[in-house]
Structure formats: structure tokens, C-alpha cells
Enzyme design. Sequence first.
Site, PDB file in Angstrom:
ATOM      1  CD  GLU A  38     -13.413  11.048  -0.184  1.00  0.00           C
ATOM      2  OE1 GLU A  38     -12.470  10.178  -0.302  1.00  0.00           O
ATOM      3  OE2 GLU A  38     -13.028  12.098  -0.755  1.00  0.00           O
ATOM      4  N   GLY A  54       0.718  -1.670  -0.462  1.00  0.00           N
ATOM      5  CA  GLY A  54      -0.121  -0.118  -0.375  1.00  0.00           C
ATOM      6  C   GLY A  54       0.669   1.385  -0.359  1.00  0.00           C
ATOM      7  CE  LYS A  75     -10.634  13.514  -3.086  1.00  0.00           C
ATOM      8  NZ  LYS A  75      -8.954  12.252  -2.281  1.00  0.00           N
ATOM      9  CG  ASP A  94      -5.056   2.840   7.111  1.00  0.00           C
ATOM     10  OD1 ASP A  94      -4.251   4.547   7.321  1.00  0.00           O
ATOM     11  OD2 ASP A  94      -5.869   2.474   6.656  1.00  0.00           O
ATOM     12  CB  ALA A 147       2.870   2.448   5.000  1.00  0.00           C
TER      13      ALA A 147
END
Length: 403
Positions: free
Chosen positions: A171, A13, A377, A299, A15
Amino acid sequence: MYSKPKIVILGAGYAGIMTAKRLTEKLSIPEAEITLVNKHNYHYETTWLHEVAAGTINPNQARVLLRDVVNTNRVNLVYDTVEKVDKDNKKVLLENGELDYDILVFSLGFESNTFGIKGMEENAFAISDIDSSRAISQHIEYQFAKFNTSEEQDESSLAILVGGGGFTGIELLGELVEKVPQLCKKYDIDRSKVRIINVEASPSLLAGFDPELVEYAKESLETRGVEFYLNAKITECTTNGFVVGDDNEEIKAGTVIWTGGVTGNSVLGKSGFELNRGKVSVTEDLRDPNSDHIFVLGDCAWVMNKEAGRPYPPTAQIAIQQADYAAENIKALLYGEPLSEFVFDNKGTVASLGNKDAVGSIFDDKKLYGKAATIMKQVIDNRSLFMIGGTKLILKKGKFRLF
Ligand code: FAD
Ligand code: NAD
């Protein structure tokens, strides 16, 4: 004989992939052997999964083959599922084998957290990865496709129920209000027959976000047909919808999606890490407090914002910044040098409300709405691609929406 230290990174991901990239910049081939383990042969943009879930982008736009963006001369790619970390023997147990490590980076991301709400895991969809997100859009489309051919034409089968009004929920609603009219047109269904409903336990959406921006977001979505139930705690999820509030009101829908919270990857618990609400409370230099050669990022890490007295919310932004520190600190660890304290540089938050609207609070609390926020964005989304795969990846997968 000298053997190179083995650095194993779990999860590609934000990280994990950025740690791998930074390590290849900081260390030369003789200094370490770097391995990146991921369940799939692709990285996906987790921050785009609500678009995959609504069906407003193709799943392939949100994923990138790892071999196209990782230097395989420097990083061994292992496509396998991590089952457990055997910390005592410094081994990672995979579905199809095992790996030894000297230094480990644990960055397996989040899992949906249903807080034990009855029936939620069994009956609701959740946005967790490409497959789970694609399953949502396919289910919604199936509900529309079968409506006109079914005898009873139950309008509740067309309703879409979203549980939780945090950033993921909001979202997702922004995408749904754009997708539903397209589906109505495609399947010849009157738009008024389709309810899009959000249920949020708190009195307000987007807890902790700027109240003016929250109001703007709510109005923008309401104008386009979202019904909000605020102060409405979901107590149960059935095969037909949610049970809500003290009076056990039933809200029916053919599609039920849970966006009510996330927690760290369950492999942490299976591996015996000491957990704080499903995550590891990392040291200031991002290590597991009980193992000085294991870094925990993204996370899976609980990182305190000392000023605010609460943890930083888990975001891609913080995961990417942690990767920089982790790579620097891994090098320091290899050479017996002091490690650096992680300092988060918060650049703000921007949330999309579909293709043409958004809200954001950036830098020193500068507020953005509408077109300006939407452009911001897009810049953020494209920047993420740039960091992972350079200009080539932006040209291949980037977002260039015209207004
Ligand atoms: P992830 O990006 O989740 O990556 C984890 C990786 O590990 C994945 O590749 C996964 O396949 C792999 N993996 C998981 N389990 C295993 C296993 N057992 N074995 C092998 N591999 C495994 N944050 C922002 O900053 N801005 C945003 O706009 C934003 N939007 C978001 C929108 C949505 C819909 C969601 C769900 C989140 C959003 N976030 C946003 C939050 C952000 O996506 C996460 O904080 C971020 O993805 C965390 O990065 P990570 O590297 O820890 O984990
Ligand atoms: P969250 O925890 O931020 O929000 C979950 C929401 O569900 C909360 O508002 C909570 O009150 C509500 N909820 C919980 N239990 C409930 C119940 N029983 N009944 C009704 N409502 C209930 O989770 P998220 O939205 O998935 O976000 C996860 C992380 O990802 C956050 O850190 C967020 O900042 C980040 N994220 C960021 C962006 C962005 O920056 N644009 C977008 C998506 C996610």
C-alpha cells in the site's frame, strides 16, 4: 458505600475507541465508571498511515480529536502514556500518574518488529503512528529539495527503499508511485533519476493472498516504476540502505523504510503478560488466560483461526469486531453472567495501490480489481470514520475521490 466498578481502556485505536463507545451504549452511568487512556488527545486511522508516510494525504485528515467523538459525559479521557500494568495491585502506571481498575481492556496496538536485523531500528524509518509516518514524508521531500542544490547530485539519495512486501509495504508503494512524480515536478528532477525499490524475502508479495490479485498488484506497481527484489532477505540495514541475500548485495537509498512486520505493544512484556510472539494468546472470550478481569484486543491479541490452524492476521476489521464482544463480555462479567466466545466474521481484504487502483477479495472470495476495488476501499475507509464519529466525521475527513 457502593463504589462503581472502574473499567479502564488502554489505547484509543480501533479496538479501544469502539469498546468505549459500545460500553456507553450497554451500561448506564450508575453501572460503571469508564476511562479511556491514550498517548495523544487524538485517535488516528492507522489504516491510512501509509498515505501520511508518502505525503499523499495531510496528517490531519487521518486524525480525529478524541473529545469530538467520545461522549465525555460518560467516558473520562486521560491523555498520557501507559508505562506498565501492575496486575497484582490492579493499577495502570502512566508517565504522569496512575489509575486503579476493576476491569482492564488492553488495546495499545502494534509496534514495528525488526526481528533483530542488524541496524534496522537505528537506520530505517517505520510506519507506527502519525509522527513516525509524517517523518517519512518530510524526509523524502527533503531528499528531493536538496538534490539540485547539492554539488555531487548523488541519484541514490533520491531512491526510496521499502523492506517487506506485505500489505503495508504494497500500500505504501502504491502511494509512492503517485507522490514521486509530483515531487519530481515540484523540484525539477527527472523522474528517471528516482528509484522506488521493494525487497521481499519470500518468492511472492502479499503472502497468503489470492495469487491472481497478487500478480495484478505487482504488475500495476511495476508499470508505474517499482522495482521488486523477490526471494531477497534483508540481512542488514546500514545508513545507506539494505544488505540483501546470500551474496550480501548492497542496495543504496536516501530513504529506507521497514515494513517487514509488526508485533504487540511492548508494554505487554513490561507488565509481565505471558507472551506468544509478542502477543497474548487470549481465551475464547478475549481475556488474558492468567487474569479473568483483563481483556486483550486488537494487535495485542493472538487469536487462533481454528479452521486454518494459524492466528488471524492483525487487522482493523478484527479489532473492531473484538470491541463488540469485549463490551458485551464486560457487561456479562459485571453481572456474573456467562461470557460469549469471539467469532470472527471475515468480510475480506482490500488493498489500495494508490489513489486509482486497488485489489480486493471480499465476502465469498469475490475478486475486485481497479476502479471497483478502489471504490470498495473508499467505502471501507469512510465506514470506519462513520463508526467512530458518524456522518459528521465522514463529511469532515472522508474520502470522496473522483475518477
Ligand atoms: P491501533 O489502531 O494501533 O491503536 C493503538 C492506540 O494505542 C493508538 O491510539 C496509540 O496512540 C495508543 N498507544 C500506543 N501505545 C501507547 C501507550 N504506551 N500509552 C498510551 N497510548 C498508547 N487493517 C485492516 O483491517 N484494513 C486495512 O486496510 C489496513 N491497513 C493498514 C495500513 C497500514 C499502513 C497499517 C500500519 C496497518 C493497516 N491495517 C489494516 C492493520 C490495522 O491498522 C491494525 O490491525 C489496527 O490498527 C489494530 O488496531 P488496535 O486498536 O489494536 O491498535
Ligand atoms: P506482514 O508481516 O504482513 O508483512 C511483512 C512482509 O515483510 C512479509 O511479506 C515478510 O516476508 C517480509 N519480510 C520479513 N522479514 C524480511 C526480511 N528480512 N527481508 C525481506 N522481507 C522480509 O506485515 P505488514 O505488511 O506490516 O502487515 C501487518 C498487518 O497489518 C497484517 O496483518 C496485514 O494484514 C495488516 N494490514 C492490512 C492491510 C489491508 O487490509 N489493506 C494493509 C496493511 C496492513
